[in-house]
Design a protein around this motif. Sequence first.
Motif, PDB file in Angstrom:
ATOM      1  N   PRO A 163     -62.551 -26.477  29.345  1.00 60.07           N
ATOM      2  CA  PRO A 163     -63.038 -26.479  30.728  1.00 60.07           C
ATOM      3  C   PRO A 163     -61.943 -26.779  31.751  1.00 60.07           C
ATOM      4  CG  PRO A 163     -64.550 -27.666  29.303  1.00 60.07           C
ATOM      5  CD  PRO A 163     -63.336 -27.377  28.490  1.00 60.07           C
ATOM      6  N   LEU A 164     -60.991 -27.610  31.377  1.00 61.83           N
ATOM      7  CA  LEU A 164     -59.904 -27.921  32.304  1.00 61.83           C
ATOM      8  C   LEU A 164     -59.062 -26.688  32.597  1.00 61.83           C
ATOM      9  CD1 LEU A 164     -58.693 -31.354  30.832  1.00 61.83           C
ATOM     10  CD2 LEU A 164     -60.436 -30.936  32.549  1.00 61.83           C
ATOM     11  N   GLU A 165     -58.770 -25.939  31.552  1.00 64.02           N
ATOM     12  CA  GLU A 165     -57.993 -24.712  31.747  1.00 64.02           C
ATOM     13  C   GLU A 165     -58.766 -23.703  32.576  1.00 64.02           C
ATOM     14  OE1 GLU A 165     -54.901 -24.192  31.006  1.00 64.02           O
ATOM     15  OE2 GLU A 165     -54.698 -26.181  30.105  1.00 64.02           O
ATOM     16  N   GLY A 166     -60.095 -23.663  32.385  1.00 64.24           N
ATOM     17  CA  GLY A 166     -60.904 -22.736  33.171  1.00 64.24           C
ATOM     18  C   GLY A 166     -60.888 -23.076  34.652  1.00 64.24           C
ATOM     19  N   VAL A 167     -60.972 -24.374  34.970  1.00 68.89           N
ATOM     20  CA  VAL A 167     -60.933 -24.779  36.373  1.00 68.89           C
ATOM     21  C   VAL A 167     -59.566 -24.483  36.974  1.00 68.89           C
ATOM     22  CG1 VAL A 167     -61.116 -26.741  37.940  1.00 68.89           C
ATOM     23  CG2 VAL A 167     -62.708 -26.542  36.026  1.00 68.89           C
ATOM     24  N   ARG A 168     -58.509 -24.762  36.234  1.00 71.80           N
ATOM     25  CA  ARG A 168     -57.159 -24.493  36.750  1.00 71.80           C
ATOM     26  C   ARG A 168     -56.943 -22.997  36.944  1.00 71.80           C
ATOM     27  NH1 ARG A 168     -55.568 -28.487  32.682  1.00 71.80           N
ATOM     28  NH2 ARG A 168     -55.045 -30.486  33.714  1.00 71.80           N
ATOM     29  N   ALA A 169     -57.505 -22.193  36.039  1.00 66.46           N
ATOM     30  CA  ALA A 169     -57.312 -20.740  36.135  1.00 66.46           C
ATOM     31  C   ALA A 169     -57.975 -20.163  37.381  1.00 66.46           C
ATOM     32  CB  ALA A 169     -57.870 -20.063  34.883  1.00 66.46           C
ATOM     33  N   THR A 170     -59.040 -20.808  37.839  1.00 60.47           N
ATOM     34  CA  THR A 170     -59.718 -20.320  39.045  1.00 60.47           C
ATOM     35  C   THR A 170     -59.135 -20.911  40.325  1.00 60.47           C
ATOM     36  OG1 THR A 170     -61.376 -22.086  38.835  1.00 60.47           O
ATOM     37  CG2 THR A 170     -61.878 -19.958  37.799  1.00 60.47           C
ATOM     38  N   GLY A 171     -58.062 -21.677  40.175  1.00 64.05           N
ATOM     39  CA  GLY A 171     -57.402 -22.246  41.348  1.00 64.05           C
ATOM     40  C   GLY A 171     -58.011 -23.528  41.842  1.00 64.05           C
TER      41      GLY A 171
END
Length: 283
Positions: A163-171
Amino acid sequence: MHARPAKPVRWAAKFLWLVITAIVVAAFWSVRIKWSSLAEFPAEFSKYLGLLFGPPDWSKFGEAFDATILSVQMAWIGTVLGIIISFPLSFLASRGLAPSVLNWPLRALFAVIRAVPEVVIAILILSVTGLTPFTGALALAIGSIGTLGKWGYEAFEGVDGGPLEGVRATGGGTLALIRWGVWPSAQPEVFSFWLYRFEINVRASAILGLIGAGGIGKMLQDNVQFRNWDAVGMLLLVVIVVTMIIDQISGTVRNRLIHGVWEVPLLRSYRRRMSMRRERMEP
């Protein structure tokens, strides 16, 4: 035929065990235990059990119940104050969520608080608040900050990285990372920590009463001082029953938060024992 290689000698481990053994022996030697008194312990223990519960003073039930509820109130207020203060500090102490210039000082603060017992904290703030139940609640709150702060940042740092990577990927920024990446995964564990700390504070509140903060400890000290053993027995009965009820309720809620099942701990232990018994009886 090849010779068997010699077993390696771990000198560091042997030296460590030698040091530990020396410390244990020195501790027993310095305490100067009177081993002959152990033979008298069963008779003395039976004697005081008879004084406490043969029978307890039921006229003190109301006073004992009020003192126990006062201690529970101290524990509740201390836990809530500790949660309010430690919760944001836990995020600031978490690596990846706040700068390292904040991480390490806060972790050191949590460690220092955990190193100081709640009784010592209560004594230090007596000059400001006086001998009142609020003193005990403040001491429990400060003690809770140390443990809840540590448990909090460990829970936040231990969440799954997906989930952390997903949030970072969306800016997403830091607040979005906390809201959508960290908190949903850590929430059940953090809530269970809060409940567990409340259980600890219920027990610690009894000790704080011994220095005059009120509640269970104050009544216990007064009656032990005047050798009112039947009143002490009544207080112990009330304390045991109330503490067990709190433990079962807290354990049930924690089990629901972590495992998603409403189950009383005592019933869970009973079902586990019955299941193991049936498995042994099956051919």
